[in-house]
Design an enzyme around this catalytic site. Sequence first.
Site, PDB file in Angstrom:
ATOM      1  N   GLY A   1     -17.460  44.644  -8.560  1.00 30.05           N
ATOM      2  CA  GLY A   1     -16.639  44.955  -7.399  1.00 30.05           C
ATOM      3  C   GLY A   1     -15.525  43.932  -7.216  1.00 30.05           C
ATOM      4  N   ASP A   2     -14.658  44.194  -6.248  1.00 28.84           N
ATOM      5  CA  ASP A   2     -13.568  43.278  -5.879  1.00 28.84           C
ATOM      6  C   ASP A   2     -12.598  43.017  -7.030  1.00 28.84           C
ATOM      7  OD1 ASP A   2     -15.002  42.952  -3.437  1.00 28.84           O
ATOM      8  OD2 ASP A   2     -16.284  41.503  -4.445  1.00 28.84           O
ATOM      9  N   GLU A   3     -12.384  44.009  -7.868  1.00 34.26           N
ATOM     10  CA  GLU A   3     -11.526  43.799  -9.047  1.00 34.26           C
ATOM     11  C   GLU A   3     -10.042  43.969  -8.725  1.00 34.26           C
ATOM     12  OE1 GLU A   3     -13.842  46.223  -8.892  1.00 34.26           O
ATOM     13  OE2 GLU A   3     -15.353  45.928 -10.454  1.00 34.26           O
ATOM     14  N   GLY A   4      -9.735  44.605  -7.581  1.00 35.58           N
ATOM     15  CA  GLY A   4      -8.325  44.861  -7.257  1.00 35.58           C
ATOM     16  C   GLY A   4      -8.010  46.346  -7.294  1.00 35.58           C
TER      17      GLY A   4
ATOM     18  N   LYS B   1      -5.231  47.644  -4.768  1.00 33.42           N
ATOM     19  CA  LYS B   1      -3.822  47.439  -5.134  1.00 33.42           C
ATOM     20  C   LYS B   1      -3.368  48.492  -6.151  1.00 33.42           C
ATOM     21  CE  LYS B   1      -0.587  44.142  -7.153  1.00 33.42           C
ATOM     22  NZ  LYS B   1      -0.159  42.758  -7.276  1.00 33.42           N
TER      23      LYS B   1
ATOM     24  N   HIS C   1     -11.062  47.296   0.324  1.00 36.58           N
ATOM     25  CA  HIS C   1      -9.920  47.407  -0.588  1.00 36.58           C
ATOM     26  C   HIS C   1      -8.673  46.852   0.095  1.00 36.58           C
ATOM     27  CE1 HIS C   1     -11.962  50.671  -3.246  1.00 36.58           C
ATOM     28  NE2 HIS C   1     -12.634  49.543  -3.180  1.00 36.58           N
TER      29      HIS C   1
ATOM     30  N   ARG D   1     -17.255  34.372  -2.646  1.00 31.99           N
ATOM     31  CA  ARG D   1     -17.689  35.059  -3.866  1.00 31.99           C
ATOM     32  C   ARG D   1     -18.067  34.035  -4.925  1.00 31.99           C
ATOM     33  NH1 ARG D   1     -12.525  38.845  -3.400  1.00 31.99           N
ATOM     34  NH2 ARG D   1     -13.308  40.313  -1.865  1.00 31.99           N
TER      35      ARG D   1
HETATM   36  P1  IMP Z   1     -24.888  47.074  -0.421  1.00 31.01           P
HETATM   37  O1  IMP Z   1     -24.008  48.007  -1.152  1.00 31.01           O
HETATM   38  O2  IMP Z   1     -24.350  46.641   0.903  1.00 31.01           O
HETATM   39  O3  IMP Z   1     -26.301  47.566  -0.373  1.00 31.01           O
HETATM   40  O4  IMP Z   1     -24.966  45.718  -1.265  1.00 31.01           O
HETATM   41  C1  IMP Z   1     -25.668  45.658  -2.500  1.00 31.01           C
HETATM   42  C2  IMP Z   1     -25.044  44.614  -3.410  1.00 31.01           C
HETATM   43  O5  IMP Z   1     -23.764  45.060  -3.832  1.00 31.01           O
HETATM   44  C3  IMP Z   1     -24.803  43.247  -2.758  1.00 31.01           C
HETATM   45  O6  IMP Z   1     -24.944  42.254  -3.753  1.00 31.01           O
HETATM   46  C4  IMP Z   1     -23.371  43.317  -2.307  1.00 31.01           C
HETATM   47  O7  IMP Z   1     -22.782  42.053  -2.203  1.00 31.01           O
HETATM   48  C5  IMP Z   1     -22.766  44.127  -3.430  1.00 31.01           C
HETATM   49  N1  IMP Z   1     -21.601  44.918  -3.048  1.00 31.01           N
HETATM   50  C6  IMP Z   1     -21.601  46.123  -2.428  1.00 31.01           C
HETATM   51  N2  IMP Z   1     -20.349  46.562  -2.271  1.00 31.01           N
HETATM   52  C7  IMP Z   1     -19.546  45.638  -2.822  1.00 31.01           C
HETATM   53  C8  IMP Z   1     -18.136  45.545  -2.990  1.00 31.01           C
HETATM   54  O8  IMP Z   1     -17.357  46.422  -2.620  1.00 31.01           O
HETATM   55  N3  IMP Z   1     -17.688  44.425  -3.604  1.00 31.01           N
HETATM   56  C9  IMP Z   1     -18.519  43.455  -4.068  1.00 31.01           C
HETATM   57  N4  IMP Z   1     -19.835  43.511  -3.930  1.00 31.01           N
HETATM   58  C10 IMP Z   1     -20.351  44.586  -3.314  1.00 31.01           C
END
Ligand code: IMP
Length: 446
Positions: free
Chosen positions: A14-17, A20, A43, A318
């Site tokens: 996640g959080d790759e951008g 954008k 996002h 992060r």
């Molecule tokens: P949940 O989706 O809230 O159940 O979280 C499960 C795991 O996925 C946790 O480690 C969160 O930090 C991670 N996570 C969920 N959504 C994102 C995201 O959009 N970006 C980064 N990590 C995420």
Amino acid sequence: MGRSSTAIQGLGWGDEGKGKVTDILAPCHDLVVRYQGGANAGHTVVVAGKKIVLHQVPSGVLHPNVTCVIANGVVLDCTALIAEMQEIKLAGLSLDSLRLSDQAHLVMPWHKVEERILEALAGDGKVGSTGRGIGPCYSDKARRLTALRVGDLLKPQILKAKLTFIVRIKNSLIRSLLRLLPPEARTEINFQSYRVNNLLKELLQFGEILKSYVCKTSHLLNQALKEGKRILFEGANGPLLDLEHGTFPFCTSSTTSAAGIAAGAGVPPRCVRTIIGITKAYSTRVGGGPFPTEQNNWVGLRIRKRGKEFGATTGRPRRCGWLDLFATRYTATLSGIDFVALMHLDVLTGFRKIKVCVGYTLNGVEIEEFPSDPDDVAAVKPVYVTLPGWSEDISSCRDVNQLPQAARDYLHFIQDYLGKPVVLASVGSDRTERIDFWQLTELMAA
Ligand code: IMP
């Protein structure tokens, strides 16, 4: 049916951008669709120095001619959505074209409480969820009898009957779960039994606010495809968090690879022509779970500081590390990507040397595949290649030839390893701070 749709897919945790890239590509599409996840996603789009963080509304909302669709596969937090819609309106943007699936499931207050209790009970083994109730909501979707959907908000009698049944179960379930917690943790949660009438009133108000946006979005999308319109599917979360193929159980609860598009939006898998995989120039992860290239040292701290690597949803710092290309190739294969967008390249400016992970060893033996077992992922040792870094500020580069040789070499190394061309390199947070490669221009013109 036209095959003119595009998918934006993360390649990491996640959080790759993705926000954008979605914002950049939205103007050459007619619709932008979120099809999985929910308010756990964040996002970020930056335009003229102004930052907008979107959680449930698709990142196409900045473009007036684009229809934004929250499809059936999303789990919807109405309170959060209404707050987000207000912020969007305050920013002077229109929501007239927002469409919301009547089949999307509702995140209810008990989902967040259940999640909190389970995470507390799991102790060190907790998932480290975003606390948005996503997992328990998807669990209720699978359990069916304890689930509510957006369509229910518009049918008072049916909603009341469902609530009466569900509230009984949830009150009893939460009370028993709470008994497993130590007294101080129980007090902190401060649980008050749910009351059908209070909830009914609140949900019907949500229905009033949202009803003009609600429709059967799969029908809308299939009609659009028939008319030759172009759809942009905006993936959320990241495939290393995929429920099936991620680092289970340290993952989220939806299908976060491109495989989630068809089920989550109700469209044929074949409608997607181009899949763009998004990766940062380094790797990050939020929450628990294994992260082989994590740098618990000055490297990680420097990346976090320069990349402003704090959760867009929770604000949590992060975890940061070198780019894990071995894991990225695994997720690129899962989603079948055609192109790569390389984000946050500017964050690596100033490193004399840059490491990149090109393989794993497990118990001293090099392995071929990304492991299925999270304990194995935690036990692997990354195999690194070290490349020269660069010191020049690259944020004003708009052409690949303006990049220092070392940055170009880094980009080519990634491209060669993944076997997919880079179509975009991001060198700053603003929408304009980027280098487009000719393929992207072709793609946008198509
Ligand atoms: P949940 O989706 O809230 O159940 O979280 C499960 C795991 O996925 C946790 O480690 C969160 O930090 C991670 N996570 C969920 N959504 C994102 C995201 O959009 N970006 C980064 N990590 C995420």
